[in-house]
Design a protein around this motif. Structure first.
Motif, PDB file in Angstrom:
ATOM      1  N   ILE A  14       0.853  -1.187   0.000  1.00 20.85           N
ATOM      2  CA  ILE A  14       0.000   0.000   0.000  1.00 20.85           C
ATOM      3  C   ILE A  14       0.885   1.232   0.000  1.00 20.85           C
ATOM      4  N   SER A  15       0.647   2.141  -0.915  1.00 22.36           N
ATOM      5  CA  SER A  15       1.420   3.383  -0.945  1.00 22.36           C
ATOM      6  C   SER A  15       0.917   4.329   0.133  1.00 22.36           C
ATOM      7  N   ILE A  16       1.825   5.179   0.596  1.00 20.27           N
ATOM      8  CA  ILE A  16       1.526   6.163   1.640  1.00 20.27           C
ATOM      9  C   ILE A  16       1.971   7.526   1.127  1.00 20.27           C
ATOM     10  N   GLY A  17       1.051   8.470   1.068  1.00 20.31           N
ATOM     11  CA  GLY A  17       1.380   9.824   0.661  1.00 20.31           C
ATOM     12  C   GLY A  17       1.262  10.776   1.827  1.00 20.31           C
ATOM     13  N   ARG A  18       2.396  11.277   2.316  1.00 18.92           N
ATOM     14  CA  ARG A  18       2.413  12.224   3.446  1.00 18.92           C
ATOM     15  C   ARG A  18       1.629  11.675   4.645  1.00 18.92           C
ATOM     16  N   GLY A  19       1.812  10.403   4.929  1.00 18.65           N
ATOM     17  CA  GLY A  19       1.165   9.782   6.080  1.00 18.65           C
ATOM     18  C   GLY A  19      -0.214   9.224   5.818  1.00 18.65           C
ATOM     19  N   HIS A  20      -0.712   9.358   4.574  1.00 15.13           N
ATOM     20  CA  HIS A  20      -2.050   8.866   4.253  1.00 15.13           C
ATOM     21  C   HIS A  20      -1.961   7.554   3.457  1.00 15.13           C
ATOM     22  N   PRO A  21      -2.462   6.441   3.983  1.00  8.85           N
ATOM     23  CA  PRO A  21      -2.533   5.219   3.168  1.00  8.85           C
ATOM     24  C   PRO A  21      -3.460   5.446   1.980  1.00  8.85           C
ATOM     25  N   GLN A  22      -3.047   4.960   0.825  1.00  8.14           N
ATOM     26  CA  GLN A  22      -3.799   5.201  -0.402  1.00  8.14           C
ATOM     27  C   GLN A  22      -4.472   3.916  -0.882  1.00  8.14           C
ATOM     28  N   ALA A  23      -5.734   4.040  -1.279  1.00  8.51           N
ATOM     29  CA  ALA A  23      -6.534   2.894  -1.742  1.00  8.51           C
ATOM     30  C   ALA A  23      -6.562   1.784  -0.702  1.00  8.51           C
ATOM     31  N   LEU A  24      -6.653   2.146   0.571  1.00  3.89           N
ATOM     32  CA  LEU A  24      -6.568   1.141   1.635  1.00  3.89           C
ATOM     33  C   LEU A  24      -7.737   0.168   1.594  1.00  3.89           C
ATOM     34  N   ARG A  25      -8.961   0.676   1.399  1.00  2.00           N
ATOM     35  CA  ARG A  25     -10.115  -0.225   1.406  1.00  2.00           C
ATOM     36  C   ARG A  25     -10.010  -1.298   0.321  1.00  2.00           C
ATOM     37  N   PRO A  26      -9.736  -0.948  -0.951  1.00  2.00           N
ATOM     38  CA  PRO A  26      -9.608  -2.015  -1.957  1.00  2.00           C
ATOM     39  C   PRO A  26      -8.430  -2.940  -1.697  1.00  2.00           C
ATOM     40  N   HIS A  27      -7.351  -2.430  -1.112  1.00  2.00           N
ATOM     41  CA  HIS A  27      -6.240  -3.328  -0.774  1.00  2.00           C
ATOM     42  C   HIS A  27      -6.676  -4.357   0.265  1.00  2.00           C
ATOM     43  N   LEU A  28      -7.398  -3.911   1.286  1.00  2.00           N
ATOM     44  CA  LEU A  28      -7.850  -4.844   2.313  1.00  2.00           C
ATOM     45  C   LEU A  28      -8.890  -5.811   1.760  1.00  2.00           C
ATOM     46  N   THR A  29      -9.746  -5.330   0.878  1.00  2.00           N
ATOM     47  CA  THR A  29     -10.717  -6.218   0.238  1.00  2.00           C
ATOM     48  C   THR A  29     -10.013  -7.298  -0.568  1.00  2.00           C
ATOM     49  N   ARG A  30      -8.958  -6.909  -1.272  1.00  2.00           N
ATOM     50  CA  ARG A  30      -8.207  -7.891  -2.065  1.00  2.00           C
ATOM     51  C   ARG A  30      -7.435  -8.851  -1.166  1.00  2.00           C
ATOM     52  N   LEU A  31      -6.941  -8.356  -0.022  1.00  2.00           N
ATOM     53  CA  LEU A  31      -6.284  -9.242   0.944  1.00  2.00           C
ATOM     54  C   LEU A  31      -7.242 -10.329   1.399  1.00  2.00           C
ATOM     55  N   ALA A  32      -8.479  -9.945   1.710  1.00  2.00           N
ATOM     56  CA  ALA A  32      -9.481 -10.925   2.143  1.00  2.00           C
ATOM     57  C   ALA A  32      -9.804 -11.908   1.031  1.00  2.00           C
ATOM     58  N   SER A  33      -9.910 -11.425  -0.205  1.00  2.00           N
ATOM     59  CA  SER A  33     -10.189 -12.306  -1.332  1.00  2.00           C
ATOM     60  C   SER A  33      -9.061 -13.303  -1.545  1.00  2.00           C
ATOM     61  N   SER A  34      -7.822 -12.834  -1.485  1.00  2.00           N
ATOM     62  CA  SER A  34      -6.679 -13.738  -1.644  1.00  2.00           C
ATOM     63  C   SER A  34      -6.640 -14.764  -0.519  1.00  2.00           C
ATOM     64  N   ALA A  35      -6.906 -14.314   0.709  1.00  2.00           N
ATOM     65  CA  ALA A  35      -6.903 -15.239   1.846  1.00  2.00           C
ATOM     66  C   ALA A  35      -7.947 -16.335   1.659  1.00  2.00           C
ATOM     67  N   ALA A  36      -9.120 -15.974   1.169  1.00  2.00           N
ATOM     68  CA  ALA A  36     -10.168 -16.969   0.942  1.00  2.00           C
ATOM     69  C   ALA A  36      -9.736 -17.982  -0.111  1.00  2.00           C
ATOM     70  N   MET A  37      -9.053 -17.528  -1.159  1.00  2.00           N
ATOM     71  CA  MET A  37      -8.602 -18.442  -2.205  1.00  2.00           C
ATOM     72  C   MET A  37      -7.579 -19.446  -1.673  1.00  2.00           C
ATOM     73  N   LEU A  38      -6.836 -19.069  -0.620  1.00  2.00           N
ATOM     74  CA  LEU A  38      -5.833 -19.958  -0.024  1.00  2.00           C
ATOM     75  C   LEU A  38      -6.368 -20.701   1.196  1.00  2.00           C
ATOM     76  N   ASP A  39      -7.663 -20.553   1.485  1.00  2.00           N
ATOM     77  CA  ASP A  39      -8.258 -21.179   2.672  1.00  2.00           C
ATOM     78  C   ASP A  39      -7.555 -20.740   3.957  1.00  2.00           C
ATOM     79  N   LEU A  40      -7.136 -19.488   3.999  1.00  2.00           N
ATOM     80  CA  LEU A  40      -6.575 -18.906   5.208  1.00  2.00           C
ATOM     81  C   LEU A  40      -7.698 -18.340   6.067  1.00  2.00           C
ATOM     82  N   PRO A  41      -7.450 -18.136   7.368  1.00  2.00           N
ATOM     83  CA  PRO A  41      -8.468 -17.478   8.192  1.00  2.00           C
ATOM     84  C   PRO A  41      -8.795 -16.102   7.622  1.00  2.00           C
ATOM     85  N   ALA A  42     -10.054 -15.733   7.688  1.00  2.00           N
ATOM     86  CA  ALA A  42     -10.455 -14.421   7.182  1.00  2.00           C
ATOM     87  C   ALA A  42      -9.740 -13.336   7.973  1.00  2.00           C
ATOM     88  N   PRO A  43      -9.024 -12.432   7.287  1.00  2.00           N
ATOM     89  CA  PRO A  43      -8.297 -11.390   8.024  1.00  2.00           C
ATOM     90  C   PRO A  43      -9.245 -10.427   8.730  1.00  2.00           C
TER      91      PRO A  43
END
Length: 292
Positions: free
Chosen positions: A49-78
């Motif tokens: 995730i990129s950070i601009g002057r202390g602000h995480p950028q596109a954080l919600r879609p990054h976290l959504t994609r993290l959850a999707s990837s975790a589900a594909m690997l049968d990992l615990p839901a983050p």
């Protein structure tokens, strides 16, 4: 190697994936168990995730994609609220830098254990000004499978952002051997896909186009932000089936990613591609200035 400006956060995770505690630790101190499946098998997922002057950028879609990837690997839901807090703590620590990034990692954990492992590593970004202005050379590489692999062979995890990046790094090295800066994968049935760490955007007939997301590629968070910005500028966009022949008639192209942002493509294999310096500068000004 000493990392004076880096930030490392370790997460205490419950077997369910719940974030129980977060600790900021010395980034140069040992932190990972030798039998963690992240290290021994690449069995985990991540987001950068990129950070601009202390602000995480596109954080919600990054976290959504993290959850999707975790589900594909049968990992615990983050625990997305917990991970969001971790990212913000790292971003706050790096707030004095114009551009920075944080990589969040969710691993299956120590082999034989019952708890996943999680951490976040952040540091200031490198200087990408040359790539963003002068552009990069790209080599087309055969990815070795068809564009429908996500449907026919889901166990290959096409479209998941896993830690198993050896093939991606090998593709980068092959591109360099061919005199290029980056690689662009092509399916065996002739569709352009993505780069090892970036999405492709091309301008065809005045429209900004990117490969469809149902061809076994990662949906790009930065590309999605860029298309929303383009729509606001009156620039049409679309998801499309793109072939190498389409690339030959494109009048501009970019490799788009979270940290490097929009790098104009100045050559694909041996063919020069025009660089739209004005539009590239506008793209990167927008991407660098995002506050969420």
């Amino acid at each position: 190697m000493h990392h004076p400006d880096a930030v490392l956060a370790l997460l205490d995770l419950a077997p369910s994936g719940r974030v129980d505690a977060v600790r900021l630790v010395d980034p140069d101190a040992p932190a990972l168990h030798a039998l963690d499946l992240a290290a021994t098998r690449g069995d985990g997922v991540f987001e950068t995730i990129s950070i601009g002057r202390g602000h995480p950028q596109a954080l919600r879609p990054h976290l959504t994609r993290l959850a999707s990837s975790a589900a594909m690997l049968d990992l615990p839901a983050p625990d997305l609220d917990g991970w969001r807090e971790v990212v913000q703590r790292v971003a706050d620590a790096l707030g004095g830098h114009e551009e920075a990034w944080v990589k969040i990692v969710l691993s299956r954990g120590v082999d034989g254990g019952d708890r996943p492992t999680g951490w976040a590593w952040g540091e200031p970004s490198a200087d990408f000004s040359v790539a963003r202005t002068e552009g990069i050379r790209v080599a087309l590489l055969d990815r070795g499978y068809r564009s429908d692999v996500a449907r026919t062979s889901p166990w290959l995890l096409a479209g998941a952002k896993t830690l198993s990046y050896a093939t991606n790094m090998a593709a980068r090295r092959e591109a360099v051997r061919r005199g290029a800066d980056d690689a662009l994968f092509v399916s065996t049935d002739g569709l352009v896909l993505e780069g090892p760490t970036a999405n492709l955007v091309v301008r065809l007939d005045g429209v900004l186009a990117t490969p469809r997301t149902d061809v076994g590629i990662l949906p790009g968070t930065t590309q999605a932000d860029l298309f929303r910005w383009a729509a606001g500028q009156g620039i049409p966009t679309r998801l499309a089936s793109i072939s190498p022949q389409d690339l030959q008639r494109a009048d501009a192209a970019w490799m788009v990613s979270s940290v490097r942002h929009a790098a104009p493509v100045r050559a694909i294999d041996d063919r020069a591609v025009p660089v739209d310096a004005e539009l590239s500068a506008a793209m990167n000004a927008y991407l660098s200035g995002r506050t969420e």
